[in-house]
Enzyme design. Sequence first.
Site, short mmCIF file in Angstrom:
data_model
loop_
_atom_site.label_atom_id
_atom_site.label_comp_id
_atom_site.label_asym_id
_atom_site.label_seq_id
_atom_site.Cartn_x
_atom_site.Cartn_y
_atom_site.Cartn_z
N TYR A 197 5.80 -4.10 -26.78
CA TYR A 197 6.26 -3.01 -27.65
C TYR A 197 5.22 -1.89 -27.68
O TYR A 197 5.57 -0.71 -27.52
CB TYR A 197 6.49 -3.56 -29.06
CG TYR A 197 6.99 -2.53 -30.06
CD1 TYR A 197 8.29 -2.06 -30.00
CD2 TYR A 197 6.15 -2.04 -31.05
CE1 TYR A 197 8.75 -1.12 -30.91
CE2 TYR A 197 6.60 -1.09 -31.97
CZ TYR A 197 7.91 -0.64 -31.90
OH TYR A 197 8.36 0.30 -32.80
N SER A 236 5.66 4.73 -32.44
CA SER A 236 5.06 3.76 -33.36
C SER A 236 3.55 3.86 -33.30
O SER A 236 2.98 4.18 -32.24
CB SER A 236 5.49 2.33 -32.97
OG SER A 236 4.71 1.37 -33.65
#
Length: 246
Positions: free
Chosen positions: A157, A144
Amino acid sequence: MTKLLANRIALVTGASRGIGFATARALARAGAHIVAVARTQGGLEELDDEIRKDGGSATLVPLNLTDSDGIARLGAGLHERYGKLDILVGNAGVLGPSSPVGHIELKTFNDVMAVNVSANFQLIRCMEPLLKQSDAGRAVFITSGAANKATAYVSPYAASKAALETLARAWAQETANTKLRINLFNPGPIRTRMRATLMPGEDPATLETPEQVAELIVPMCAPDWTETGKFYDYKTRSLMSFRSPA
């Protein structure tokens, strides 16, 4: 016509929905037999139905990836049945909390790291010997932009994806002189449940789909893919090399 991935065995995690679901279908359409791993039995059965409609085949593995012994048993089972693994797509991931760093409980942080980092570490440990038995082992991990942007309010995250990137890059360097090729894929904002959770006010129709993403993951799993330790950015459709900080 011979399919690109005919007679190849592909393990896909997080295969019950989103990018994992779409990638498993795309790999199956290219000829691979899919070993589909996810926690959700129903989602796996839906995937199996779609793969069968496309003329492909799959083995369904309901498994929580925090079960490290379960991953080890899966590796042993693949060794016994196939003696090799050709493709590993490490897609499974959790978003975790959207909160300031200081408000996040330690257990919550550890839960995100367990799925996004530790599970992939265990997959690498257990699947590397099988991938090395392939004539062209390929591994792709879904990352990501949060990893390098250090995106605010999703620190577990972001940190987990940064750790995953470093783990994959280190593994790629260690195996650079083998037939194994290891890379990272950043899909960016895509029409998934995770994205909807993070950005509930966003119009999903403005986003590209998991199926579009999957079409560009497939070539990275093919025997003729030669790059390793690289980062594919879907938004810009470009393959990038990592650079040391200035």
